[in-house]
Design a protein around this motif. Sequence first.
Motif, PDB file in Angstrom:
ATOM      1  N   ALA A  32       0.837  -1.209   0.000  1.00 53.84           N
ATOM      2  CA  ALA A  32       0.000   0.000   0.000  1.00 53.84           C
ATOM      3  C   ALA A  32       0.870   1.256   0.000  1.00 53.84           C
ATOM      4  O   ALA A  32       1.847   1.354   0.744  1.00 53.84           O
ATOM      5  N   TYR A  36      -4.364   1.041   4.457  1.00 53.95           N
ATOM      6  CA  TYR A  36      -5.598   0.573   5.097  1.00 53.95           C
ATOM      7  C   TYR A  36      -5.258   0.374   6.569  1.00 53.95           C
ATOM      8  O   TYR A  36      -4.418  -0.460   6.902  1.00 53.95           O
ATOM      9  N   LYS A  39     -10.902  -0.706  10.782  1.00 54.74           N
ATOM     10  CA  LYS A  39     -12.113  -1.279  10.175  1.00 54.74           C
ATOM     11  C   LYS A  39     -13.364  -0.646  10.749  1.00 54.74           C
ATOM     12  O   LYS A  39     -13.392  -0.272  11.915  1.00 54.74           O
ATOM     13  N   SER A 155      -9.046 -11.518   3.985  1.00 55.83           N
ATOM     14  CA  SER A 155      -8.120 -10.535   4.560  1.00 55.83           C
ATOM     15  C   SER A 155      -8.362  -9.237   3.812  1.00 55.83           C
ATOM     16  O   SER A 155      -8.476  -9.242   2.582  1.00 55.83           O
ATOM     17  N   GLY A 156      -8.459  -8.141   4.533  1.00 53.38           N
ATOM     18  CA  GLY A 156      -8.805  -6.878   3.898  1.00 53.38           C
ATOM     19  C   GLY A 156      -7.926  -6.565   2.707  1.00 53.38           C
ATOM     20  O   GLY A 156      -8.407  -6.302   1.593  1.00 53.38           O
ATOM     21  N   SER A 157      -6.619  -6.621   2.920  1.00 60.07           N
ATOM     22  CA  SER A 157      -5.693  -6.231   1.856  1.00 60.07           C
ATOM     23  C   SER A 157      -5.749  -7.180   0.653  1.00 60.07           C
ATOM     24  O   SER A 157      -5.248  -6.848  -0.420  1.00 60.07           O
ATOM     25  N   ARG A 160      -7.182  -6.047  -2.708  1.00 58.71           N
ATOM     26  CA  ARG A 160      -6.358  -5.274  -3.653  1.00 58.71           C
ATOM     27  C   ARG A 160      -5.430  -6.148  -4.488  1.00 58.71           C
ATOM     28  O   ARG A 160      -4.689  -5.615  -5.323  1.00 58.71           O
ATOM     29  N   ARG A 209      -3.962  -7.251  12.301  1.00 59.12           N
ATOM     30  CA  ARG A 209      -5.394  -7.321  12.611  1.00 59.12           C
ATOM     31  C   ARG A 209      -5.640  -6.827  14.043  1.00 59.12           C
ATOM     32  O   ARG A 209      -6.490  -5.960  14.270  1.00 59.12           O
TER      33      ARG A 209
HETATM   34  C1  2P0 Z   1      -2.097  -2.088   4.123  1.00 63.14           C
HETATM   35  N1  2P0 Z   1      -1.854  -3.346   6.271  1.00 63.14           N
HETATM   36  O1  2P0 Z   1      -2.801  -1.230   3.593  1.00 63.14           O
HETATM   37  C2  2P0 Z   1      -2.010  -2.067   5.647  1.00 63.14           C
HETATM   38  C3  2P0 Z   1      -0.866  -1.237   6.115  1.00 63.14           C
HETATM   39  C4  2P0 Z   1      -0.846  -3.305   7.300  1.00 63.14           C
HETATM   40  C5  2P0 Z   1      -0.370  -1.914   7.368  1.00 63.14           C
HETATM   41  O2  2P0 Z   1      -3.470  -4.317   5.135  1.00 63.14           O
HETATM   42  O3  2P0 Z   1      -7.433  -8.030   9.316  1.00 63.14           O
HETATM   43  O4  2P0 Z   1      -3.697  -8.412   6.855  1.00 63.14           O
HETATM   44  O5  2P0 Z   1      -6.891  -9.368   7.283  1.00 63.14           O
HETATM   45  O6  2P0 Z   1      -8.082  -7.180   7.053  1.00 63.14           O
HETATM   46  O7  2P0 Z   1      -5.190  -7.025   5.364  1.00 63.14           O
HETATM   47  C6  2P0 Z   1      -2.580  -5.628   6.798  1.00 63.14           C
HETATM   48  O8  2P0 Z   1      -3.853  -5.940   7.197  1.00 63.14           O
HETATM   49  O9  2P0 Z   1      -5.714  -7.238   7.813  1.00 63.14           O
HETATM   50  C7  2P0 Z   1      -2.655  -4.385   6.023  1.00 63.14           C
HETATM   51  P1  2P0 Z   1      -7.094  -7.984   7.870  1.00 63.14           P
HETATM   52  P2  2P0 Z   1      -4.609  -7.241   6.695  1.00 63.14           P
HETATM   53  O10 2P0 Z   1      -1.448  -2.923   3.453  1.00 63.14           O
END
Ligand code: 2P0
Length: 330
Positions: A32, A36, A39, A155-157, A160, A209
């Motif tokens: 990123a 992100y 939530k 997983s949120g990311s 993307r 998370r």
């Molecule tokens: C990102 N991160 O935008 C941010 C920046 C970490 C720091 O996305 O709980 O593993 O599965 O939605 O996607 C890491 O969070 O969390 C992340 P969940 P995820 O890349």
Amino acid sequence: MTAPREVVRRILADRTDQPKGTAKVYVPANIALVKYWGKRDEALNLPVTGSLSVSLGPLGSHVELSRAAGPADEIRLNGAHLPADGSFAKRASAYLDLFRPRDFFFAVQARNTVPTAAGFASSASGFAALAKAADALFGWGLAPRELSILARLGSGSAARSLADGFVEWHAGQAADGMDSYAERVAAEWPELRVGALVLCAEEKPVGSRAGMKRCVETCEFYREWPARVARDLAELKAAIARKDFAALGAIAEGNALAMHALMAATRPPLLYALPETVAAMRTIWAVRATGLPLWFTMDAGPNVKLLFEAKDEARVREMFPGIDVVAPFG
Ligand code: 2P0
């Protein structure tokens, strides 16, 4: 609140669940540039804000998905069988439960080309690959938006990781998250390079998370974050459109540091930087002051991702020998 299974039911509607042999897919990992972090719905991984990433081309996850012979999921990662009670296998099986046909168990062969110790997250590409493989195995033919929503439930990311290049995840507003999906930003940047500077390969003490939940709940400055992200997203998209590398670097670095400032103001505090992380940041700032356009971003960990252009790769490698360099646009 909508449950993940209800979202899957809405997406799949009356599609069949007859598996077709073995599905083989690949998806890239992503990093990123505008993060992100936080939530609005934990069950559906609905973010408070949008985010914008760049996909890492050849660094990602291959997944082969088929029906298991036995009465349990069989999950292999990089050739090794994972015990069913391990944290990764449990999370993968719980995700597969969302669209598991009756009396059906999955055989999953996952292979990461993201070096496990490289400081690039593999959970994003892992869950995105599972979603894409399920779509292929059952022949659902989901639209890109639906596939991104399905991946987000893992997983949120991961939302993307289903497109190449620059990818924007729209936060959305709907309670069921049907408007919270990612799509490619129409732009090319063949000269862009991302370098992984690995400073510590150990597992972090607080995962992202748990870290983002604690931050949203206890950081008194979190309320400033959505406006900051909105500004960074608008400026980053403008910088990408005019191919302004100094602006891209400044926005990405500033956004990552703002996220880390929120982490520091979380209670108990989250401090992912190690002394080596701070030393690397100071080196980057010092060489930038001499005129080298080198910037960085960081996630929920101590490793640093360098952002630079192809013309400067030799000088960056001199400064940081041993980095893994990716050309996201091939
Ligand atoms: C990102 N991160 O935008 C941010 C920046 C970490 C720091 O996305 O709980 O593993 O599965 O939605 O996607 C890491 O969070 O969390 C992340 P969940 P995820 O890349």
